[in-house]
Design a protein around this motif. Structure first.
Motif, PDB file in Angstrom:
ATOM      1  N   GLY A 387      41.971  27.732  50.358  1.00  0.00           N
ATOM      2  CA  GLY A 387      41.984  27.307  48.958  1.00  0.00           C
ATOM      3  C   GLY A 387      41.053  28.192  48.141  1.00  0.00           C
ATOM      4  O   GLY A 387      41.428  28.736  47.102  1.00  0.00           O
ATOM      5  N   ASP A 388      39.843  28.380  48.648  1.00  0.00           N
ATOM      6  CA  ASP A 388      38.869  29.218  47.952  1.00  0.00           C
ATOM      7  C   ASP A 388      39.389  30.640  47.748  1.00  0.00           C
ATOM      8  O   ASP A 388      39.200  31.245  46.698  1.00  0.00           O
ATOM      9  CB  ASP A 388      37.567  29.302  48.765  1.00  0.00           C
ATOM     10  CG  ASP A 388      36.702  28.072  48.533  1.00  0.00           C
ATOM     11  OD1 ASP A 388      37.084  27.247  47.676  1.00  0.00           O
ATOM     12  OD2 ASP A 388      35.662  27.954  49.185  1.00  0.00           O
ATOM     13  N   LEU A 389      40.061  31.122  48.773  1.00  0.00           N
ATOM     14  CA  LEU A 389      40.617  32.469  48.701  1.00  0.00           C
ATOM     15  C   LEU A 389      41.614  32.551  47.534  1.00  0.00           C
ATOM     16  O   LEU A 389      41.605  33.505  46.755  1.00  0.00           O
ATOM     17  CB  LEU A 389      41.329  32.753  50.023  1.00  0.00           C
ATOM     18  CG  LEU A 389      41.556  34.183  50.436  1.00  0.00           C
ATOM     19  CD1 LEU A 389      40.241  34.937  50.397  1.00  0.00           C
ATOM     20  CD2 LEU A 389      42.113  34.204  51.859  1.00  0.00           C
ATOM     21  N   SER A 390      42.439  31.526  47.410  1.00  0.00           N
ATOM     22  CA  SER A 390      43.425  31.500  46.330  1.00  0.00           C
ATOM     23  C   SER A 390      42.764  31.510  44.959  1.00  0.00           C
ATOM     24  O   SER A 390      43.179  32.240  44.071  1.00  0.00           O
ATOM     25  CB  SER A 390      44.286  30.240  46.421  1.00  0.00           C
ATOM     26  OG  SER A 390      45.098  30.318  47.553  1.00  0.00           O
ATOM     27  N   TRP A 391      41.727  30.674  44.814  1.00  0.00           N
ATOM     28  CA  TRP A 391      41.092  30.633  43.489  1.00  0.00           C
ATOM     29  C   TRP A 391      40.392  31.953  43.193  1.00  0.00           C
ATOM     30  O   TRP A 391      40.293  32.375  42.054  1.00  0.00           O
ATOM     31  CB  TRP A 391      40.125  29.453  43.359  1.00  0.00           C
ATOM     32  CG  TRP A 391      40.635  28.184  43.977  1.00  0.00           C
ATOM     33  CD1 TRP A 391      39.927  27.305  44.736  1.00  0.00           C
ATOM     34  CD2 TRP A 391      41.983  27.668  43.906  1.00  0.00           C
ATOM     35  NE1 TRP A 391      40.752  26.298  45.166  1.00  0.00           N
ATOM     36  CE2 TRP A 391      42.006  26.487  44.678  1.00  0.00           C
ATOM     37  CE3 TRP A 391      43.167  28.079  43.295  1.00  0.00           C
ATOM     38  CZ2 TRP A 391      43.150  25.725  44.847  1.00  0.00           C
ATOM     39  CZ3 TRP A 391      44.325  27.332  43.459  1.00  0.00           C
ATOM     40  CH2 TRP A 391      44.315  26.173  44.217  1.00  0.00           C
ATOM     41  N   LYS A 392      39.916  32.619  44.238  1.00  0.00           N
ATOM     42  CA  LYS A 392      39.297  33.926  44.012  1.00  0.00           C
ATOM     43  C   LYS A 392      40.321  34.946  43.525  1.00  0.00           C
ATOM     44  O   LYS A 392      40.013  35.769  42.677  1.00  0.00           O
ATOM     45  CB  LYS A 392      38.638  34.438  45.295  1.00  0.00           C
ATOM     46  CG  LYS A 392      37.239  33.892  45.467  1.00  0.00           C
ATOM     47  CD  LYS A 392      36.597  34.476  46.714  1.00  0.00           C
ATOM     48  CE  LYS A 392      35.364  33.655  47.075  1.00  0.00           C
ATOM     49  NZ  LYS A 392      34.967  33.840  48.459  1.00  0.00           N
ATOM     50  N   ILE A 393      41.524  34.870  44.091  1.00  0.00           N
ATOM     51  CA  ILE A 393      42.567  35.791  43.640  1.00  0.00           C
ATOM     52  C   ILE A 393      42.921  35.494  42.188  1.00  0.00           C
ATOM     53  O   ILE A 393      43.002  36.384  41.342  1.00  0.00           O
ATOM     54  CB  ILE A 393      43.827  35.673  44.533  1.00  0.00           C
ATOM     55  CG1 ILE A 393      43.515  36.134  45.961  1.00  0.00           C
ATOM     56  CG2 ILE A 393      44.988  36.477  43.945  1.00  0.00           C
ATOM     57  CD1 ILE A 393      44.621  35.870  46.962  1.00  0.00           C
ATOM     58  N   GLN A 394      43.088  34.216  41.903  1.00  0.00           N
ATOM     59  CA  GLN A 394      43.499  33.798  40.566  1.00  0.00           C
ATOM     60  C   GLN A 394      42.436  34.142  39.513  1.00  0.00           C
ATOM     61  O   GLN A 394      42.764  34.486  38.392  1.00  0.00           O
ATOM     62  CB  GLN A 394      43.712  32.284  40.597  1.00  0.00           C
ATOM     63  CG  GLN A 394      44.575  31.744  39.508  1.00  0.00           C
ATOM     64  CD  GLN A 394      44.686  30.225  39.639  1.00  0.00           C
ATOM     65  OE1 GLN A 394      43.960  29.580  40.418  1.00  0.00           O
ATOM     66  NE2 GLN A 394      45.583  29.645  38.888  1.00  0.00           N
ATOM     67  N   LYS A 395      41.169  34.046  39.911  1.00  0.00           N
ATOM     68  CA  LYS A 395      40.098  34.169  38.912  1.00  0.00           C
ATOM     69  C   LYS A 395      39.336  35.484  39.031  1.00  0.00           C
ATOM     70  O   LYS A 395      38.228  35.599  38.523  1.00  0.00           O
ATOM     71  CB  LYS A 395      39.111  33.009  39.097  1.00  0.00           C
ATOM     72  CG  LYS A 395      39.779  31.644  39.046  1.00  0.00           C
ATOM     73  CD  LYS A 395      38.974  30.664  38.221  1.00  0.00           C
ATOM     74  CE  LYS A 395      39.790  29.436  37.851  1.00  0.00           C
ATOM     75  NZ  LYS A 395      39.809  28.420  38.896  1.00  0.00           N
ATOM     76  N   MET A 396      39.899  36.462  39.738  1.00  0.00           N
ATOM     77  CA  MET A 396      39.142  37.699  39.927  1.00  0.00           C
ATOM     78  C   MET A 396      38.836  38.362  38.582  1.00  0.00           C
ATOM     79  O   MET A 396      39.493  38.098  37.580  1.00  0.00           O
ATOM     80  CB  MET A 396      39.892  38.668  40.847  1.00  0.00           C
ATOM     81  CG  MET A 396      41.049  39.384  40.200  1.00  0.00           C
ATOM     82  SD  MET A 396      41.698  40.671  41.266  1.00  0.00           S
ATOM     83  CE  MET A 396      42.629  39.742  42.472  1.00  0.00           C
ATOM     84  N   LYS A 397      37.811  39.204  38.580  1.00  0.00           N
ATOM     85  CA  LYS A 397      37.438  39.897  37.344  1.00  0.00           C
ATOM     86  C   LYS A 397      38.199  41.215  37.276  1.00  0.00           C
ATOM     87  O   LYS A 397      38.662  41.742  38.288  1.00  0.00           O
ATOM     88  CB  LYS A 397      35.936  40.194  37.359  1.00  0.00           C
ATOM     89  CG  LYS A 397      35.068  38.961  37.368  1.00  0.00           C
ATOM     90  CD  LYS A 397      33.613  39.370  37.095  1.00  0.00           C
ATOM     91  CE  LYS A 397      32.695  38.161  37.060  1.00  0.00           C
ATOM     92  NZ  LYS A 397      32.569  37.525  38.414  1.00  0.00           N
TER      93      LYS A 397
END
Ligand SMILES: *[C@@H]1O[C@H](CO)[C@@H](O)[C@H](O)[C@H]1NC(C)=O
Ligand SMILES: *[C@@H]1O[C@H](CO)[C@@H](O)[C@H](O)[C@H]1NC(C)=O
Ligand SMILES: *[C@@H]1O[C@H](CO)[C@@H](O)[C@H](O)[C@H]1NC(C)=O
Ligand SMILES: *[C@@H]1O[C@H](CO)[C@@H](O)[C@H](O)[C@H]1NC(C)=O
Length: 430
Positions: A387-397
């Motif tokens: 899940g965390d991995l997904s949010w990191k992809i979605q919210k990357m800078k």
């Protein structure tokens, strides 16, 4: 939503410790394996496959492999097969737009790319405001070629207009041609890469950017001289949402534009994607095998619920599966048990029907948008880490995106794409 949650320091330490213990344990077992040969192998087999599994991932250990394998008839056939496949030349084609790649990408990474770390990745994708998510693929074990392109209208030839139908294709014949071009383009990339490097692939895995895999792609899906496709969702022809075969069968399967003149000459008319796929394989005499495969196609489109006889069932991504490429979304299950039996029993067998028996599938009511809580549903399904991995992809800078593509470019043999900056810009306009 607890985005960017990190595992605590103690978790990390525990993991390292466990890793150390396992590594030393496996080394001890590794060096004593030959002296253990008197012990019946049935008791050793699981351990052996574990040892070989770990040893294989370390390049220096590969020298020792043959001697282990020769003295170990007890390895389960599936593990043996996997070792063979991991030593073969394999290409993985990943095609399509990145729309919801944050929910599919980590599963493709774990269940295909890391499962066969020898496989070369070929990425073929039209550029849009979601393409930045693909920079996550910098983590792929191997990257051969990346082609991210500006989509353009494709000229329609007379034979294409005769052979294909716009019926049931959301974007008409153009939609079909674009899909065919995505797939065939990947074959072209593979051929170019082979020529550049003077070798040929043993296997080609053709899969989609929007595929969500809930268990690994298994070794028994690789059959020499045959082309393997998922069962169900056949829409009058053959499920074309995934395929695996050797180079010969894959060359036929992926030549989706190139073979149309042959289908025309053979008198085929009014084909949709699935019937064209079946026609091209049967016309060229490629033996086909259908099997249940553990993935679904994540869609944002809305579908009538319950579906009509020729409607489209949308499975819950949390279904046990295998879903064999059925459309899916992250939802709270709206229909299970007898309800699934009723709905799936009503669907036309040769169309959108797929295997649902024995509680393998739950259905969504996909008549509206993804539910507000879908991220929670998704995280409950995949666990916190993924899940965390997904949010990191979605919210990357923006900067992470650019660095990601730069690294991909550095690692890939062929880079036929805009530079990272230009791709990322599209996703970070505001
Ligand atoms: C390509 O490989 C073959 C055999 O593997 C070899 O005979 C040939 O010389 C190679 N060609 C080039 C251009 O390296
Ligand atoms: C692939 O096709 C070529 C030419 O038709 C044939 O010579 C070769 O044996 C085939 N390879 C495999 C692995 O089937
Ligand atoms: C469902 O389970 C039953 C009993 O375990 C089994 O006989 C049957 O083959 C299963 N059906 C499918 C489609 O897997
Ligand atoms: C499906 O969801 C829609 C709202 O999105 C609702 O209006 C409809 O009643 C639901 N259908 C069923 C059969 O539950």
């Amino acid at each position: 939503m607890a985005a960017f949650r990190r595992s605590s320091l103690t978790d990390v330490t525990d993991c390292r410790l466990l890793f150390l213990i396992l590594t030393s344990l496996s080394l001890i077992l590794f060096f004593s394996a030959s002296t253990l040969s008197d012990i019946p192998f049935s008791t050793l087999a699981p351990l052996q496959s574990f040892i070989i599994g770990t040893a294989f991932q370390h390049p220096l250990d590969s020298n020792y492999l043959p001697s282990i394998r020769d003295s170990s008839e007890g390895i389960p056939p599936e593990a043996k097969r996997k070792i063979q496949l991991q030593k073969s030349k394999m290409a993985v084609c990943l095609v399509g737009g990145a729309r919801r790649f944050e929910v599919t990408g980590p599963s493709i990474m774990e269940k295909i790319l890391k499962e066969y770390p020898n496989a070369d990745l070929f990425l073929h994708s039209p550029v849009d405001e979601n393409t930045f998510k693909l920079s996550y693929l910098k983590n792929a074990p191997k990257i051969a070629a990346v082609r991210i392109f500006e989509p353009k209208p494709i000229p329609e030839t007379e034979s294409q207009l005769r052979v294909l139908t716009a019926k049931n294709s959301p974007n008409g014949i153009q939609g079909l041609l674009k899909y065919f071009q995505l797939v065939e383009g990947c074959l072209t990339m593979i051929q170019t890469y082979q020529q550049l490097n003077n070798f040929t692939y043993d296997w080609v895995v053709r899969t989609r950017v929007d595929g969500y895999w809930n268990t690994p792609l298994r070794p028994d899906s690789f059959l020499s001289g045959q082309y393997v496709v998922p069962s169900g969702s056949s829409y009058g022809g053959l499920n074309d949402r995934f395929g695996v075969g050797d180079l010969n069968t894959s060359t036929v399967a992926l030549s989706r534009l190139g073979l149309i003149p042959y289908l025309d000459a053979a008198g085929f008319r009014e084909l949709n994607s699935e019937t064209a796929f079946k026609a091209q394989l049967t016309t060229m005499g490629v033996p086909l095998v259908t099997m249940r495969l553990p993935f679904c196609i994540v869609t944002e489109r809305q579908y009538e619920f319950p579906p009509g006889r020729f409607g489209v069932p949308v499975a819950a991504m949390s279904s046990r599966g295998p879903l064999s490429g059925t459309k899916c979304r992250p939802c709270r299950v709206a229909c299970e048990g007898e309800c699934v039996e009723r709905v799936m029993g009503w669907l036309e067998k040769g169309w959108s029907w797929t295997n649902w028996e024995n509680g393998t599938m739950g259905l969504c009511n996909a008549s509206g948008e993804w539910e507000m809580e879908w991220e929670k549903v998704y995280e409950e399904m995949v666990g916190e880490e993924m899940g965390d991995l997904s949010w990191k992809i979605q919210k990357m800078k923006m900067s992470e995106c650019v660095e990601g593509f730069n690294e991909m470019k550095r690692r890939s043999g062929i880079w036929d794409s805009p530079n990272g900056e230009n791709i990322c810009k599209l996703g970070f306009r505001n």
